[in-house]
Design a protein around this motif. Structure first.
Motif, PDB file in Angstrom:
ATOM      1  N   ARG A 255       0.824  -1.217   0.000  1.00 55.26           N
ATOM      2  CA  ARG A 255       0.000   0.000   0.000  1.00 55.26           C
ATOM      3  C   ARG A 255       0.857   1.265   0.000  1.00 55.26           C
ATOM      4  N   PHE A 256       2.015   1.205   0.634  1.00 54.85           N
ATOM      5  CA  PHE A 256       2.906   2.360   0.731  1.00 54.85           C
ATOM      6  C   PHE A 256       4.139   2.107  -0.135  1.00 54.85           C
ATOM      7  N   THR A 257       4.673   3.195  -0.688  1.00 54.69           N
ATOM      8  CA  THR A 257       5.899   3.117  -1.470  1.00 54.69           C
ATOM      9  C   THR A 257       6.851   4.218  -1.014  1.00 54.69           C
ATOM     10  N   ILE A 258       8.055   3.819  -0.651  1.00 61.67           N
ATOM     11  CA  ILE A 258       9.076   4.781  -0.248  1.00 61.67           C
ATOM     12  C   ILE A 258      10.006   5.007  -1.426  1.00 61.67           C
ATOM     13  N   SER A 259      10.429   6.244  -1.609  1.00 67.61           N
ATOM     14  CA  SER A 259      11.345   6.564  -2.699  1.00 67.61           C
ATOM     15  C   SER A 259      12.181   7.765  -2.287  1.00 67.61           C
ATOM     16  N   ARG A 260      13.208   8.034  -3.088  1.00 57.87           N
ATOM     17  CA  ARG A 260      14.016   9.216  -2.803  1.00 57.87           C
ATOM     18  C   ARG A 260      14.453   9.854  -4.093  1.00 57.87           C
ATOM     19  N   ASP A 261      14.708  11.151  -4.012  1.00 56.64           N
ATOM     20  CA  ASP A 261      15.236  11.934  -5.124  1.00 56.64           C
ATOM     21  C   ASP A 261      16.546  12.520  -4.630  1.00 56.64           C
ATOM     22  N   ASN A 262      17.641  11.896  -5.026  1.00 57.29           N
ATOM     23  CA  ASN A 262      18.942  12.325  -4.517  1.00 57.29           C
ATOM     24  C   ASN A 262      19.262  13.767  -4.887  1.00 57.29           C
ATOM     25  N   ALA A 263      18.858  14.188  -6.062  1.00 57.73           N
ATOM     26  CA  ALA A 263      19.163  15.545  -6.523  1.00 57.73           C
ATOM     27  C   ALA A 263      18.479  16.599  -5.655  1.00 57.73           C
ATOM     28  N   LYS A 264      17.312  16.223  -5.086  1.00 58.34           N
ATOM     29  CA  LYS A 264      16.541  17.162  -4.266  1.00 58.34           C
ATOM     30  C   LYS A 264      16.724  16.902  -2.768  1.00 58.34           C
ATOM     31  N   ASN A 265      17.563  15.921  -2.432  1.00 58.34           N
ATOM     32  CA  ASN A 265      17.747  15.548  -1.011  1.00 58.34           C
ATOM     33  C   ASN A 265      16.409  15.276  -0.333  1.00 58.34           C
ATOM     34  N   THR A 266      15.522  14.610  -1.038  1.00 57.84           N
ATOM     35  CA  THR A 266      14.162  14.431  -0.557  1.00 57.84           C
ATOM     36  C   THR A 266      13.752  12.959  -0.614  1.00 57.84           C
ATOM     37  N   MET A 267      13.096  12.538   0.452  1.00 62.02           N
ATOM     38  CA  MET A 267      12.517  11.200   0.525  1.00 62.02           C
ATOM     39  C   MET A 267      11.000  11.339   0.524  1.00 62.02           C
ATOM     40  N   TYR A 268      10.334  10.372  -0.073  1.00 60.99           N
ATOM     41  CA  TYR A 268       8.880  10.415  -0.165  1.00 60.99           C
ATOM     42  C   TYR A 268       8.270   9.143   0.406  1.00 60.99           C
ATOM     43  N   LEU A 269       7.026   9.275   0.844  1.00 63.61           N
ATOM     44  CA  LEU A 269       6.244   8.100   1.216  1.00 63.61           C
ATOM     45  C   LEU A 269       4.886   8.260   0.540  1.00 63.61           C
ATOM     46  N   GLN A 270       4.667   7.487  -0.512  1.00 62.84           N
ATOM     47  CA  GLN A 270       3.380   7.474  -1.192  1.00 62.84           C
ATOM     48  C   GLN A 270       2.492   6.465  -0.491  1.00 62.84           C
ATOM     49  N   MET A 271       1.396   6.946   0.055  1.00 63.23           N
ATOM     50  CA  MET A 271       0.494   6.100   0.824  1.00 63.23           C
ATOM     51  C   MET A 271      -0.823   5.960   0.073  1.00 63.23           C
ATOM     52  N   SER A 272      -1.222   4.736  -0.186  1.00 59.03           N
ATOM     53  CA  SER A 272      -2.467   4.466  -0.903  1.00 59.03           C
ATOM     54  C   SER A 272      -3.353   3.552  -0.061  1.00 59.03           C
ATOM     55  N   SER A 273      -4.620   3.498  -0.437  1.00 63.02           N
ATOM     56  CA  SER A 273      -5.583   2.648   0.275  1.00 63.02           C
ATOM     57  C   SER A 273      -5.477   2.849   1.782  1.00 63.02           C
ATOM     58  N   LEU A 274      -5.473   4.096   2.184  1.00 62.11           N
ATOM     59  CA  LEU A 274      -5.295   4.411   3.603  1.00 62.11           C
ATOM     60  C   LEU A 274      -6.448   3.874   4.444  1.00 62.11           C
ATOM     61  N   LYS A 275      -6.098   3.461   5.650  1.00 65.17           N
ATOM     62  CA  LYS A 275      -7.055   2.895   6.586  1.00 65.17           C
ATOM     63  C   LYS A 275      -7.065   3.738   7.857  1.00 65.17           C
ATOM     64  N   PRO A 276      -8.142   3.699   8.621  1.00 60.81           N
ATOM     65  CA  PRO A 276      -8.163   4.460   9.886  1.00 60.81           C
ATOM     66  C   PRO A 276      -6.995   4.088  10.803  1.00 60.81           C
ATOM     67  N   GLU A 277      -6.552   2.854  10.768  1.00 60.34           N
ATOM     68  CA  GLU A 277      -5.430   2.444  11.621  1.00 60.34           C
ATOM     69  C   GLU A 277      -4.088   3.008  11.175  1.00 60.34           C
ATOM     70  N   ASP A 278      -4.053   3.667  10.027  1.00 60.23           N
ATOM     71  CA  ASP A 278      -2.839   4.362   9.598  1.00 60.23           C
ATOM     72  C   ASP A 278      -2.723   5.742  10.254  1.00 60.23           C
ATOM     73  N   THR A 279      -3.753   6.154  10.958  1.00 61.65           N
ATOM     74  CA  THR A 279      -3.742   7.452  11.629  1.00 61.65           C
ATOM     75  C   THR A 279      -2.617   7.518  12.644  1.00 61.65           C
ATOM     76  N   ALA A 280      -1.743   8.512  12.491  1.00 61.98           N
ATOM     77  CA  ALA A 280      -0.582   8.672  13.375  1.00 61.98           C
ATOM     78  C   ALA A 280       0.192   9.911  12.971  1.00 61.98           C
ATOM     79  N   GLY A 281       1.131  10.290  13.815  1.00 65.76           N
ATOM     80  CA  GLY A 281       2.138  11.259  13.424  1.00 65.76           C
ATOM     81  C   GLY A 281       3.241  10.515  12.692  1.00 65.76           C
ATOM     82  N   TYR A 282       3.614  10.986  11.528  1.00 65.92           N
ATOM     83  CA  TYR A 282       4.638  10.326  10.714  1.00 65.92           C
ATOM     84  C   TYR A 282       5.913  11.152  10.797  1.00 65.92           C
ATOM     85  N   LEU A 283       7.002  10.473  11.112  1.00 68.11           N
ATOM     86  CA  LEU A 283       8.287  11.132  11.279  1.00 68.11           C
ATOM     87  C   LEU A 283       9.324  10.496  10.358  1.00 68.11           C
TER      88      LEU A 283
END
Length: 123
Positions: A68-96
């Motif tokens: 459901r989730f996909t982690i990726s990074r863009d080295n040129a932008k020094n950025t990491m991503y977390l693409q979250m799909s099909s979210l569920k109520p139990e995914d509710t949280a603070g993400y760090l």
């Protein structure tokens, strides 16, 4: 100064998608090779979500989010991503996002942390 800054959280309905971003300061990559997402809900322990090696891009996921989730990074932008799909109520949280010098999923080995971004999924 080594910093991580998250963004992209919000309130969505179950089944929706969100993309989180984590921007890292360039100095971080002098020592830290692995970035990860953790999450923490009120009254619960901090939980590993996903990680990526900055060099090579090897990824790892918690069983609760794999597929459901996909982690990726863009080295040129020094950025990491977390693409979250099909979210569920139990995914509710603070993400760090966090950085470690080690190949690990254990929070205790991550010593650089962002301030977090809240994800709330309604049913």
């Amino acid at each position: 100064q080594v910093t991580l800054v998250e963004s992209g959280g919000g309130l969505v309905q179950a089944g929706a998608s969100l993309r989180l971003s984590c921007v890292a300061s360039a100095l971080l990559f002098n020592k830290y090779a692995r970035l990860a997402w953790f999450r923490q809900a009120p009254g619960k322990d901090r939980e590993f979500v996903a990680a990526v090696n900055w060099i090579g891009g090897i990824t790892r996921y918690a069983a609760a989010v794999e597929g459901r989730f996909t982690i990726s990074r863009d080295n040129a932008k020094n950025t990491m991503y977390l693409q979250m799909s099909s979210l569920k109520p139990e995914d509710t949280a603070g993400y760090l996002c966090a950085a470690s010098r080690f190949q690990t999923d254990e929070a205790k080995w991550y010593d650089i942390w962002g301030q977090g971004t809240q994800v709330t999924v309604s049913s």
